[in-house]
Design a protein around this motif. Sequence first.
Motif, mmCIF file in Angstrom:
data_model
loop_
_atom_site.group_PDB
_atom_site.id
_atom_site.type_symbol
_atom_site.label_atom_id
_atom_site.label_comp_id
_atom_site.label_asym_id
_atom_site.label_seq_id
_atom_site.Cartn_x
_atom_site.Cartn_y
_atom_site.Cartn_z
ATOM 1 N N ILE A 44 -15.473 -0.679 7.351
ATOM 2 C CA ILE A 44 -15.908 -1.606 6.356
ATOM 3 C C ILE A 44 -14.525 -1.502 5.341
ATOM 4 O O ILE A 44 -14.042 -0.646 4.929
ATOM 5 N N ARG A 45 -14.222 -2.788 5.021
ATOM 6 C CA ARG A 45 -13.276 -3.123 4.157
ATOM 7 C C ARG A 45 -11.693 -2.999 4.392
ATOM 8 O O ARG A 45 -10.778 -2.938 3.684
ATOM 9 N N GLU A 46 -11.602 -2.499 6.009
ATOM 10 C CA GLU A 46 -10.510 -2.034 6.405
ATOM 11 C C GLU A 46 -9.584 -3.152 7.158
ATOM 12 O O GLU A 46 -8.392 -3.055 7.446
ATOM 13 N N LEU A 47 -10.405 -4.126 7.354
ATOM 14 C CA LEU A 47 -9.698 -5.457 7.863
ATOM 15 C C LEU A 47 -9.968 -6.637 6.759
ATOM 16 O O LEU A 47 -11.140 -6.969 6.466
ATOM 17 N N ASN A 48 -8.899 -7.250 6.294
ATOM 18 C CA ASN A 48 -8.855 -8.240 5.288
ATOM 19 C C ASN A 48 -9.556 -9.697 5.611
ATOM 20 O O ASN A 48 -9.022 -9.963 6.912
ATOM 21 N N GLY A 49 -10.119 -10.254 4.993
ATOM 22 C CA GLY A 49 -10.815 -11.554 5.325
ATOM 23 C C GLY A 49 -11.951 -11.569 6.304
ATOM 24 O O GLY A 49 -12.658 -10.405 6.408
ATOM 25 N N ASP B 87 1.073 -1.076 0.093
ATOM 26 C CA ASP B 87 -0.001 -0.110 -0.034
ATOM 27 C C ASP B 87 0.641 1.195 0.034
ATOM 28 O O ASP B 87 1.587 1.583 0.836
ATOM 29 N N GLY B 88 0.590 2.135 -0.961
ATOM 30 C CA GLY B 88 1.264 3.325 -1.061
ATOM 31 C C GLY B 88 2.740 3.076 -1.883
ATOM 32 O O GLY B 88 3.290 3.976 -2.171
ATOM 33 N N THR B 89 3.099 1.821 -2.278
ATOM 34 C CA THR B 89 4.322 1.523 -2.978
ATOM 35 C C THR B 89 3.960 0.842 -4.432
ATOM 36 O O THR B 89 4.233 1.368 -5.490
ATOM 37 N N LEU B 90 3.298 -0.198 -4.290
ATOM 38 C CA LEU B 90 2.934 -1.044 -5.510
ATOM 39 C C LEU B 90 1.480 -0.580 -6.283
ATOM 40 O O LEU B 90 1.252 -0.736 -7.004
ATOM 41 N N LEU B 91 0.870 -0.054 -5.148
ATOM 42 C CA LEU B 91 -0.672 0.356 -5.370
ATOM 43 C C LEU B 91 -0.993 1.492 -4.446
ATOM 44 O O LEU B 91 -0.531 1.572 -3.464
ATOM 45 N N VAL B 92 -2.163 2.161 -4.776
ATOM 46 C CA VAL B 92 -2.815 2.959 -4.241
ATOM 47 C C VAL B 92 -3.851 2.330 -3.369
ATOM 48 O O VAL B 92 -4.515 1.381 -3.934
ATOM 49 N N THR B 93 -3.821 2.433 -1.937
ATOM 50 C CA THR B 93 -4.788 1.662 -1.053
ATOM 51 C C THR B 93 -6.021 1.794 -1.628
ATOM 52 O O THR B 93 -6.611 2.843 -1.998
ATOM 53 N N GLY B 94 -6.702 0.787 -1.701
ATOM 54 C CA GLY B 94 -8.046 0.480 -2.318
ATOM 55 C C GLY B 94 -8.041 0.441 -3.637
ATOM 56 O O GLY B 94 -9.256 0.214 -4.356
ATOM 57 N N LYS B 95 -6.859 0.301 -4.501
ATOM 58 C CA LYS B 95 -7.152 0.364 -5.754
ATOM 59 C C LYS B 95 -6.412 -0.785 -6.420
ATOM 60 O O LYS B 95 -5.425 -1.453 -5.563
ATOM 61 N N ASP B 96 -6.348 -1.502 -7.576
ATOM 62 C CA ASP B 96 -5.463 -2.343 -7.903
ATOM 63 C C ASP B 96 -4.238 -1.700 -8.655
ATOM 64 O O ASP B 96 -4.280 -0.606 -8.683
ATOM 65 N N SER C 121 6.421 9.353 -6.860
ATOM 66 C CA SER C 121 5.336 8.748 -6.013
ATOM 67 C C SER C 121 4.634 7.645 -6.609
ATOM 68 O O SER C 121 4.643 7.116 -7.731
ATOM 69 N N VAL C 122 3.659 6.934 -5.736
ATOM 70 C CA VAL C 122 2.784 5.700 -6.046
ATOM 71 C C VAL C 122 1.715 6.347 -7.222
ATOM 72 O O VAL C 122 1.301 5.496 -8.178
ATOM 73 N N PHE C 123 1.573 7.586 -7.337
ATOM 74 C CA PHE C 123 0.542 7.978 -8.296
ATOM 75 C C PHE C 123 1.326 8.215 -9.770
ATOM 76 O O PHE C 123 0.743 8.240 -10.892
ATOM 77 N N GLU C 124 2.572 8.247 -9.667
ATOM 78 C CA GLU C 124 3.451 8.162 -10.977
ATOM 79 C C GLU C 124 3.996 6.896 -11.254
ATOM 80 O O GLU C 124 4.987 6.822 -12.092
ATOM 81 N N ASP C 125 3.778 5.728 -10.579
ATOM 82 C CA ASP C 125 4.147 4.555 -10.715
ATOM 83 C C ASP C 125 5.683 4.387 -10.380
ATOM 84 O O ASP C 125 6.567 3.744 -11.224
ATOM 85 N N GLY D 180 -4.865 -10.367 3.182
ATOM 86 C CA GLY D 180 -4.885 -9.235 2.214
ATOM 87 C C GLY D 180 -3.666 -9.117 1.406
ATOM 88 O O GLY D 180 -3.834 -8.478 -0.092
ATOM 89 N N ALA D 181 -2.480 -9.618 1.706
ATOM 90 C CA ALA D 181 -1.209 -9.721 0.963
ATOM 91 C C ALA D 181 -1.575 -10.670 -0.346
ATOM 92 O O ALA D 181 -1.029 -10.327 -1.463
ATOM 93 N N LEU D 182 -1.959 -11.724 0.076
ATOM 94 C CA LEU D 182 -2.457 -12.786 -1.166
ATOM 95 C C LEU D 182 -3.160 -12.030 -2.252
ATOM 96 O O LEU D 182 -3.201 -12.262 -3.364
#
Length: 279
Positions: A136-141, A24-33, A255-259, A62-64
Amino acid sequence: MNPAQAEPPASNRSGSHLVGLDIDGTLLVTGKDPTPAVVAEFRAAQNAGHKLVLATGRSLVGALRAARLLEMTDGWIIASNGAVVARMTGAEAEVTEMHPVDAEAVVDYVSYVRPELCMATEIVGIGFHVWGSFPIRELNGHQISVSELSGLWANPTPRLAIYGPNAQSLVPSIRAGGMTAIRTRPDWVDVTPDKVSKATALEKLRRELGIPKEATVAIGDGENDIPMLRWANRGVAMGHAPDSVRSQAPYRTKSVFEDGAALILRGLARIRASAPITH
């Protein structure tokens, strides 16, 4: 040292690199693919023979999910800030290491000083035991509500999450009690065992794989990434990371927004390991 885009060291141009990657914040924006660019460069770096490790504060569940979005079918996952390690093969993951936290001690303390706060303990590979109401959706599983506080420590758990107004104020006391406490935001604190971090898990994996320290890279943006950014030979902070994180990493990417992570992975993909290490 110039805090510019990091390039892997020239002295290791024939071997595999071990790369710790926050999610989160590195490979993707939290909540997005993850973006197509990140997925493509992730696969290219793996195909070049490098060992990419997802190192996250997320639970294993969540990591999976992130691993599957990245089309990762072979590799390692370090979850719960280093308290859980799993080897991924195909679409599944086998837990190889789990460090339990003293959940009873933390729950007793929090329920005494801040009884209004919500708490949850991770059930590895399944979800969480929960006391109170989490967003909602802030705990995985799966979320399994407990009727008694003792239900939070009924089974060994690697991580305890504390949620509520100004939960971060508890961090100093929890750390003084011999735990690792990470404030992910003012209203959320993750508690894991002492002396366990993304860095400790990565170092153990590095030794097992026989990868030289100079062939290590880490990319991250948060407080929980600082240990692995210090650990890596090439610690890379994301461009949007706060100053407290960027000051701990000698290199910086966009930034994460710029890949930004894709740029580093692209550089690694150009360096094909002549004899990939297997494990």
